[in-house]
Design a protein around this motif. Structure first.
Motif, short mmCIF file in Angstrom:
data_model
loop_
_atom_site.label_atom_id
_atom_site.label_comp_id
_atom_site.label_asym_id
_atom_site.label_seq_id
_atom_site.Cartn_x
_atom_site.Cartn_y
_atom_site.Cartn_z
N LEU A 144 81.08 79.58 57.26
CA LEU A 144 80.39 79.76 58.54
C LEU A 144 79.20 78.82 58.66
CD1 LEU A 144 80.12 81.52 61.15
CD2 LEU A 144 78.53 82.91 59.84
N ALA A 145 78.46 78.64 57.57
CA ALA A 145 77.31 77.74 57.60
C ALA A 145 77.75 76.29 57.80
CB ALA A 145 76.50 77.87 56.31
N GLY A 146 78.83 75.88 57.16
CA GLY A 146 79.34 74.52 57.35
C GLY A 146 79.83 74.29 58.76
N LEU A 147 80.46 75.31 59.34
CA LEU A 147 80.93 75.21 60.72
C LEU A 147 79.75 75.12 61.69
CD1 LEU A 147 83.35 75.30 62.66
CD2 LEU A 147 83.12 77.79 62.65
N VAL A 173 80.63 90.89 52.97
CA VAL A 173 81.24 89.61 53.30
C VAL A 173 81.09 88.68 52.10
CG1 VAL A 173 81.11 87.60 54.83
CG2 VAL A 173 80.75 89.88 55.75
N ALA A 174 82.17 88.02 51.76
CA ALA A 174 82.17 87.13 50.60
C ALA A 174 81.25 85.93 50.84
CB ALA A 174 83.58 86.65 50.32
N GLY A 175 80.63 85.45 49.78
CA GLY A 175 79.73 84.30 49.88
C GLY A 175 80.45 83.04 50.35
N GLY A 176 81.70 82.88 49.97
CA GLY A 176 82.48 81.72 50.41
C GLY A 176 82.69 81.72 51.92
N GLU A 177 82.86 82.89 52.49
CA GLU A 177 83.02 82.99 53.94
C GLU A 177 81.72 82.63 54.65
OE1 GLU A 177 85.92 83.74 55.65
OE2 GLU A 177 86.87 83.60 53.69
N LEU A 178 80.59 83.04 54.08
CA LEU A 178 79.30 82.68 54.67
C LEU A 178 79.06 81.18 54.57
CD1 LEU A 178 77.04 85.62 53.46
CD2 LEU A 178 78.02 85.27 55.72
N PHE A 229 81.77 87.85 65.46
CA PHE A 229 81.55 88.17 66.87
C PHE A 229 80.42 87.29 67.38
CE2 PHE A 229 83.36 91.96 64.99
CZ PHE A 229 84.36 92.28 65.90
N PHE A 230 80.70 86.53 68.43
CA PHE A 230 79.70 85.62 68.99
C PHE A 230 79.95 85.48 70.49
CE2 PHE A 230 78.34 81.31 70.19
CZ PHE A 230 77.00 81.42 69.89
N ASP A 231 78.93 85.70 71.28
CA ASP A 231 78.99 85.50 72.73
C ASP A 231 80.15 86.27 73.36
OD1 ASP A 231 77.85 84.47 75.01
OD2 ASP A 231 79.13 82.70 75.02
N ASP A 232 80.24 87.56 73.05
CA ASP A 232 81.27 88.47 73.58
C ASP A 232 82.69 88.02 73.25
OD1 ASP A 232 79.33 90.12 74.64
OD2 ASP A 232 79.31 89.09 76.57
N ALA A 233 82.88 87.35 72.15
CA ALA A 233 84.21 86.92 71.71
C ALA A 233 84.35 87.20 70.22
CB ALA A 233 84.42 85.44 72.00
N ARG A 234 85.60 87.38 69.79
CA ARG A 234 85.88 87.66 68.39
C ARG A 234 86.69 86.50 67.81
NH1 ARG A 234 90.17 92.11 66.95
NH2 ARG A 234 91.42 90.40 67.71
N PHE A 235 86.29 86.08 66.61
CA PHE A 235 86.95 84.95 65.94
C PHE A 235 87.30 85.35 64.52
CE2 PHE A 235 83.91 83.30 69.01
CZ PHE A 235 84.72 82.51 69.80
N LEU A 236 88.40 84.81 64.01
CA LEU A 236 88.81 85.02 62.63
C LEU A 236 88.50 83.76 61.83
CD1 LEU A 236 92.32 86.64 63.18
CD2 LEU A 236 90.25 87.78 62.42
N LEU A 237 87.79 83.92 60.71
CA LEU A 237 87.45 82.76 59.90
C LEU A 237 88.64 82.21 59.12
CD1 LEU A 237 83.89 83.36 58.44
CD2 LEU A 237 84.61 81.74 60.17
N ALA A 248 78.92 69.83 42.25
CA ALA A 248 79.54 70.84 43.09
C ALA A 248 79.26 70.56 44.55
CB ALA A 248 79.02 72.23 42.71
N ARG A 249 80.27 70.77 45.39
CA ARG A 249 80.10 70.58 46.82
C ARG A 249 79.71 71.91 47.44
NH1 ARG A 249 83.96 66.73 49.85
NH2 ARG A 249 82.91 67.97 51.39
N GLY A 250 78.99 71.85 48.51
CA GLY A 250 78.59 73.06 49.20
C GLY A 250 77.73 72.73 50.40
N VAL A 251 77.12 73.76 50.93
CA VAL A 251 76.24 73.61 52.08
C VAL A 251 74.81 73.77 51.60
CG1 VAL A 251 75.61 74.58 54.31
CG2 VAL A 251 77.98 74.53 53.63
#
Length: 158
Positions: free
Chosen positions: A134-137, A126-131, A85-93, A51-54
């Motif tokens: 985020l960890a891979g990014l 928050v779903a584990g896949g989304e985390l 939310f990071f550094d006063d900005a909002r991002f969509l995964l 299995a692939r993952g982080v």
């Protein structure tokens, strides 16, 4: 004939019962079954281990350890999307443009502050896949350690 009723001639006649061409196959069925079983073990073992993952490097000490970091990301779920939310900005995964902008900002802030750790405040919904995404990014942006914060129940003080 022996005292317990065994006769070699009768045993040979009983072995001749059935179709002659099917006898070798019937004798080989237990070995074929063992072979199929070993093949199934081989195929199933490869499925569970590839299995692939982080990879997260968890500390060996107690759970009270933490790191002090200036890089903090807040992750919240919305219907059909996850907000960061990071550094006063909002991002969509879910948006590739937003994800690349977040990665660029994270690597820029990590280089500017010299921090290699990221504190993630994630909602429990928050779903584990989304985390994992985020960890891979974060890993590709130069972050070496990720700390997922936990909520602690505090006693009421007067």
């Amino acid at each position: 004939m022996t005292s317990w009723g065994w006769n070699a001639k009768r045993a040979k006649q009983e072995a001749q019962v059935g179709v002659a061409w099917l006898r070798p196959l019937v004798a080989a069925v237990p070995w074929i079954t063992v072979g199929v079983l070993l093949l199934m073990f081989y195929l199933i073992a490869g499925t569970f281990t590839s299995a692939r993952g982080v990879l997260f490097d968890l500390p060996s000490a107690g759970m009270d350890e933490g790191v002090r970091t200036k890089l903090v990301a807040l992750v919240m779920p919305k219907p059909n999307e996850t907000l960061v939310f990071f550094d006063d900005a909002r991002f969509l995964l879910g948006d590739p443009v937003s994800v690349s902008a977040f990665g660029a900002l994270l690597s820029e802030r990590a280089a500017k502050t010299g921090e290699r750790s990221l504190l993630v405040l994630a909602d429990r919904r928050v779903a584990g896949g989304e985390l994992m995404k985020l960890a891979g990014l974060a890993k590709s942006s130069g972050i070496e350690r990720i700390l997922f914060a936990e909520r602690r129940e505090t006693e009421a003080t007067e």
